[in-house]
Design an enzyme around this catalytic site. Structure first.
Site, PDB file in Angstrom:
ATOM      1  N   GLU A   1     -29.907  55.874  16.371  1.00 35.82           N
ATOM      2  CA  GLU A   1     -29.876  55.883  15.222  1.00 35.82           C
ATOM      3  C   GLU A   1     -30.846  55.429  14.238  1.00 35.82           C
ATOM      4  O   GLU A   1     -31.120  56.282  13.205  1.00 35.82           O
ATOM      5  CB  GLU A   1     -28.688  55.032  14.657  1.00 35.82           C
ATOM      6  CG  GLU A   1     -27.081  55.780  15.321  1.00 35.82           C
ATOM      7  CD  GLU A   1     -25.865  54.956  15.179  1.00 35.82           C
ATOM      8  OE1 GLU A   1     -26.122  53.905  14.402  1.00 35.82           O
ATOM      9  OE2 GLU A   1     -24.933  55.264  15.738  1.00 35.82           O
TER      10      GLU A   1
ATOM     11  N   LYS B   1     -15.609  53.743  18.612  1.00 38.12           N
ATOM     12  CA  LYS B   1     -16.710  53.566  19.168  1.00 38.12           C
ATOM     13  C   LYS B   1     -17.179  52.042  19.610  1.00 38.12           C
ATOM     14  O   LYS B   1     -17.943  52.184  20.456  1.00 38.12           O
ATOM     15  CB  LYS B   1     -17.773  53.866  17.941  1.00 38.12           C
ATOM     16  CG  LYS B   1     -19.372  53.935  18.229  1.00 38.12           C
ATOM     17  CD  LYS B   1     -20.091  54.339  17.105  1.00 38.12           C
ATOM     18  CE  LYS B   1     -21.466  54.250  17.465  1.00 38.12           C
ATOM     19  NZ  LYS B   1     -22.369  54.892  16.069  1.00 38.12           N
TER      20      LYS B   1
ATOM     21  N   ASP C   1     -29.332  48.842   8.455  1.00 39.18           N
ATOM     22  CA  ASP C   1     -28.108  49.870   8.488  1.00 39.18           C
ATOM     23  C   ASP C   1     -26.700  48.961   8.475  1.00 39.18           C
ATOM     24  O   ASP C   1     -26.255  48.370   9.365  1.00 39.18           O
ATOM     25  CB  ASP C   1     -27.915  50.598  10.069  1.00 39.18           C
ATOM     26  CG  ASP C   1     -26.812  51.517  10.145  1.00 39.18           C
ATOM     27  OD1 ASP C   1     -25.895  51.472   9.241  1.00 39.18           O
ATOM     28  OD2 ASP C   1     -26.924  52.357  11.056  1.00 39.18           O
TER      29      ASP C   1
ATOM     30  N   ASP D   1     -23.691  62.362  13.911  1.00 41.43           N
ATOM     31  CA  ASP D   1     -23.695  60.937  13.846  1.00 41.43           C
ATOM     32  C   ASP D   1     -22.154  60.710  14.161  1.00 41.43           C
ATOM     33  O   ASP D   1     -21.165  60.885  13.267  1.00 41.43           O
ATOM     34  CB  ASP D   1     -24.020  60.793  12.559  1.00 41.43           C
ATOM     35  CG  ASP D   1     -23.762  59.182  12.275  1.00 41.43           C
ATOM     36  OD1 ASP D   1     -23.407  58.506  13.121  1.00 41.43           O
ATOM     37  OD2 ASP D   1     -23.953  58.681  10.988  1.00 41.43           O
TER      38      ASP D   1
HETATM   39  P1  ADP Z   1     -20.423  53.608   9.890  1.00 46.11           P
HETATM   40  O1  ADP Z   1     -21.790  53.985  10.399  1.00 46.11           O
HETATM   41  O2  ADP Z   1     -19.798  52.414  10.182  1.00 46.11           O
HETATM   42  O3  ADP Z   1     -19.500  54.749  10.476  1.00 46.11           O
HETATM   43  P2  ADP Z   1     -20.831  54.308   6.938  1.00 46.11           P
HETATM   44  O4  ADP Z   1     -22.363  54.269   7.157  1.00 46.11           O
HETATM   45  O5  ADP Z   1     -20.253  55.813   6.805  1.00 46.11           O
HETATM   46  O6  ADP Z   1     -20.149  53.745   8.084  1.00 46.11           O
HETATM   47  O7  ADP Z   1     -20.249  53.472   5.740  1.00 46.11           O
HETATM   48  C1  ADP Z   1     -19.024  53.219   5.450  1.00 46.11           C
HETATM   49  C2  ADP Z   1     -18.833  51.956   4.634  1.00 46.11           C
HETATM   50  O8  ADP Z   1     -19.512  52.561   3.448  1.00 46.11           O
HETATM   51  C3  ADP Z   1     -17.398  51.926   4.240  1.00 46.11           C
HETATM   52  O9  ADP Z   1     -17.202  50.433   4.127  1.00 46.11           O
HETATM   53  C4  ADP Z   1     -17.403  52.467   2.808  1.00 46.11           C
HETATM   54  O10 ADP Z   1     -16.556  51.699   1.959  1.00 46.11           O
HETATM   55  C5  ADP Z   1     -18.948  52.174   2.379  1.00 46.11           C
HETATM   56  N1  ADP Z   1     -19.397  53.009   1.232  1.00 46.11           N
HETATM   57  C6  ADP Z   1     -19.390  54.446   0.830  1.00 46.11           C
HETATM   58  N2  ADP Z   1     -19.881  54.594  -0.299  1.00 46.11           N
HETATM   59  C7  ADP Z   1     -20.172  53.314  -0.831  1.00 46.11           C
HETATM   60  C8  ADP Z   1     -20.527  53.243  -2.266  1.00 46.11           C
HETATM   61  N3  ADP Z   1     -20.842  54.017  -3.227  1.00 46.11           N
HETATM   62  N4  ADP Z   1     -20.658  51.975  -2.671  1.00 46.11           N
HETATM   63  C9  ADP Z   1     -20.417  50.832  -1.669  1.00 46.11           C
HETATM   64  N5  ADP Z   1     -19.851  51.040  -0.408  1.00 46.11           N
HETATM   65  C10 ADP Z   1     -19.772  52.294  -0.117  1.00 46.11           C
HETATM   66 MG    MG Z   2     -23.566  54.544  11.078  1.00 42.76          MG
END
Ligand code: ADP
Ligand code: MG
Length: 622
Positions: free
Chosen positions: A186, A86, A210, A24
């Site tokens: 995705e 990205k 998402d 991913d």
């Molecule tokens: P992307 O798909 O954009 O790469 P992610 O799916 O990894 O991102 O999501 C990242 C976001 O999720 C960040 O803003 C992070 O702060 C938030 N995040 C991660 N864990 C938690 C949590 N336990 N509670 C709330 N937000 C969270």
């Molecule tokens: Mg993502």
């Protein structure tokens, strides 16, 4: 640990050569996963702590640093630290001009047509090579875990990625020394992670919500016979968990630091505020209150305060869900499963709002920030041939076609066709003796090519001289599993042929892509009017060519009255063709046709008679 088998005789450890892993490649975080004993697992780093690798690249003096260490440099040394690449993949400068000020680094356009570059200390980096750095880091991570070299991968991309964004992702993989077996959507991966759609008999409609760090999207999938159809997508490319953090920072600023002038400019102070804000947000996903100290200042945040500040943002995502459902023509009861993806879906208010909107339980069993990678690993395992009887197909998000007379879009592969696909259609020439035919290839949903995106063009040349309408030109579109398009043109009578492979130089933005789809709906009516006019003009032009040829070929026996009348009707039609009124054109065509049809019959009789040596057609028929 990986599954290994030991060859007892030789004492050697036999590795699983046939392993494909899932990646991913996220805007905020990236991760790699693989299937072991029928279970998908996300890989942690050497320290065994985190499966997530922040998609951040820091340029040290000599080194390139990726992940957690690079994330720490984001505030300290922003000029040498790149995030959110990205967003730039497969884009031209023109595509991103509007939001370049949102990014902390410098984006360069060297020439108009090319993909963007990012400048760091006078060195230019492409989003592809930066993404490759993240992929290399992930490659190392999985190789350390499995203790063997890894090459074959599946990489996921958002459902709305167009072909050049997909191609750029694939190129990044290549650059990282990987063999990208497939690019997977995705939301499709998320469904697979939950085992949805794996059986051939399964028929389901699934909503995938998402919410990541900086982007939000919702996709409605139709799953049937192992085919994952994206029936609609919606979202906001600038809405995510980072915005939740910003709300907290603003809140704390006004509550605790309203007089502090260097709030944003004192880098190490701001860095600690930022880190604490994200920590608070994460903590509030499982408890009702957060407390810490920054300097001597005690800092607090309760779940109620947090919910209040993000309510508007969450509401916006629900609006997007509403639109996606409208586009799909569905209501909540039509949705069989709702899958939550992205770290920000851990926020309780988000879960509650999504559950309420879809009026059902939502899938939250898997880690939402791992679920896409886990699904990619499932797909990878299928491609490695380790899951029998499962065949996963993909679809094309926008229609593909060519320009025909009058600038009309003629669709050859329509949107949502499952790929790989190969479709062909026959065309002909519009002018006598036409030797060359220009084939313009377009992508989009509008009736006129000028409103769609041009992917490329080529010329079929050396068509043998024939009257208009006689050549049979077959145009074939071959779209492979990764969305790479090959267009072939062949004149079937002479076997003259030409082809091109389309790997477009730059892509369109997600916004533009969404706009293209939306425009096609909004303008459907006006497009239809224009299309009707263009079709009338095309037909009219054909009649003019044919009638003029008729007059030339048959002038020996036509009476002066016939010649004059036809010429005058022909003149009227030509006059109308200059205008924009399809009804007047159609009327002029009808008048000319009505008058010339009996004469054309007579001409045909004469041709047949002369070829039969004077016998009349009537006598043969009876
Ligand atoms: P992307 O798909 O954009 O790469 P992610 O799916 O990894 O991102 O999501 C990242 C976001 O999720 C960040 O803003 C992070 O702060 C938030 N995040 C991660 N864990 C938690 C949590 N336990 N509670 C709330 N937000 C969270
Ligand atoms: Mg993502």
């Amino acid at each position: 640990m990986a599954k290994i088998s030991i060859n007892l005789k030789e004492g050697a450890i036999k590795k699983d050569e046939n392993i494909v892993v899932g990646i991913d490649l996220g805007t905020t975080n990236s991760l790699v996963a693989y299937v072991q004993e029928d279970k998908a697992l996300a890989v942690k780093g050497k320290d065994g702590k985190n499966t997530l690798v922040p998609s951040i690249i820091h340029f040290d003096k000599q080194d390139v640093i990726v992940g957690d260490k690079a994330k720490l440099m984001l505030v300290e040394d922003p000029e040498h630290t790149i995030y959110s690449v990205k967003r730039l993949l497969g884009k031209s400068y023109e595509d991103i001009e509007a939001y370049q000020q949102n990014l902390g680094y410098r984006i360069i356009d060297q020439d108009d047509d090319a993909l963007v570059k990012i400048e760091v200390d006078g060195t230019y980096h492409s989003p592809i090579s930066l993404s490759a750095e993240i992929l290399k880091y992930l490659k190392k991570r999985i190789e350390e875990e499995l203790n063997q070299e890894i090459q074959k991968v599946v990489i996921t991309v958002p459902a709305y990625f167009n072909d050049s964004q997909r191609q750029a992702t694939r190129d990044a993989g290549k650059l990282a020394g990987l063999e990208v077996l497939r690019i997977v959507n995705e939301p499709t991966a998320a469904a697979l992670a939950y085992g949805i759609g794996l059986s051939q008999e399964e028929e389901k409609t699934v909503a995938v919500y998402d919410l990541g760090g900086g982007t939000f999207d919702v996709s409605i999938l139709n799953i049937s016979g192992g085919i994952f159809d994206v029936i609609s997508t919606n979202g906001d490319t600038f809405l995510g968990g980072d915005d939740f953090d910003k709300k907290i920072i603003e809140f704390w600023k006004s509550r605790y630091f309203s007089t502090r002038e260097d709030f944003y400019t004192d880098k190490s102070f701001y860095q600690s505020i930022r880190i604490q804000a994200e920590k608070a947000k994460k903590m509030l996903s499982t408890s009702s209150k957060f407390t810490t100290k920054i300097g001597n200042q005690e800092i607090q945040l309760t779940i109620d305060e947090f919910d209040d500040m993000i309510r508007g943002l969450v509401e916006r995502t629900i609006e997007s869900c509403k639109m996606a459902m409208e586009d799909a023509g569905l209501s909540p009861k039509d949705i069989d499963e709702v899958i939550m993806v992205g770290g920000s879906t851990r926020v309780p208010l988000v879960r509650k709002s999504v559950g309420n909107f879809f009026e059902q339980n939502i899938h939250i069993d898997l880690n939402p920030d791992e679920v896409v990678a886990l699904g990619a690993a499932v797909q990878a395992n299928v491609l490695a041939g380790k899951q029998e009887g499962v065949l996963l197909l993909d679809i094309t998000p926008l229609s593909l076609g060519i320009e025909t007379m009058g600038g009309l879009m003629d669709v050859i592969i329509s949107r949502n066709t499952k790929i790989p696909a190969s479709l062909a259609r026959e065309y002909t020439t519009s002018v006598d003796g036409q030797k060359n035919l220009k084939i313009g290839v377009y992508q989009g949903e509008r009736d006129l090519v000028e409103h769609n995106r041009k992917l490329g063009e080529f010329i079929l040349s050396n068509i043998p001289s024939m009257p208009a309408g006689i050549p049979k030109i077959q145009i074939q579109f071959i779209l492979d599993a990764d969305g790479i398009l090959v267009v072939k043109a062949k004149e079937l009578r002479s076997e003259v042929e030409q082809s091109i492979t389309i790997k477009s130089q730059y892509g369109i933005s997600e916004e533009e892509m969404a706009k293209m789809l939306l425009d096609s709906i909004k303008n459907a009516k006006s497009d239809m009017t224009v299309k009707a006019l263009k079709e009338a003009v095309n037909e009219g032009n054909n009649i003019v060519v044919n009638s003029e040829r008729f007059l030339r070929q048959h002038s020996s026996w036509l009476s002066d009255e016939q010649k004059n009348k036809m010429s005058s009707l022909l003149g009227e039609l030509k006059e109308q063709l200059k205008g924009e009124n399809k009804d007047l054109i159609n009327q002029a065509m009808t008048r000319l046709n009505d008058y010339s049809a009996p004469i054309a019959h007579e001409a045909m009789d004469r041709v047949i008679q002369s070829s039969l040596g004077g016998k009349s057609v009537d006598k043969i028929d009876t």
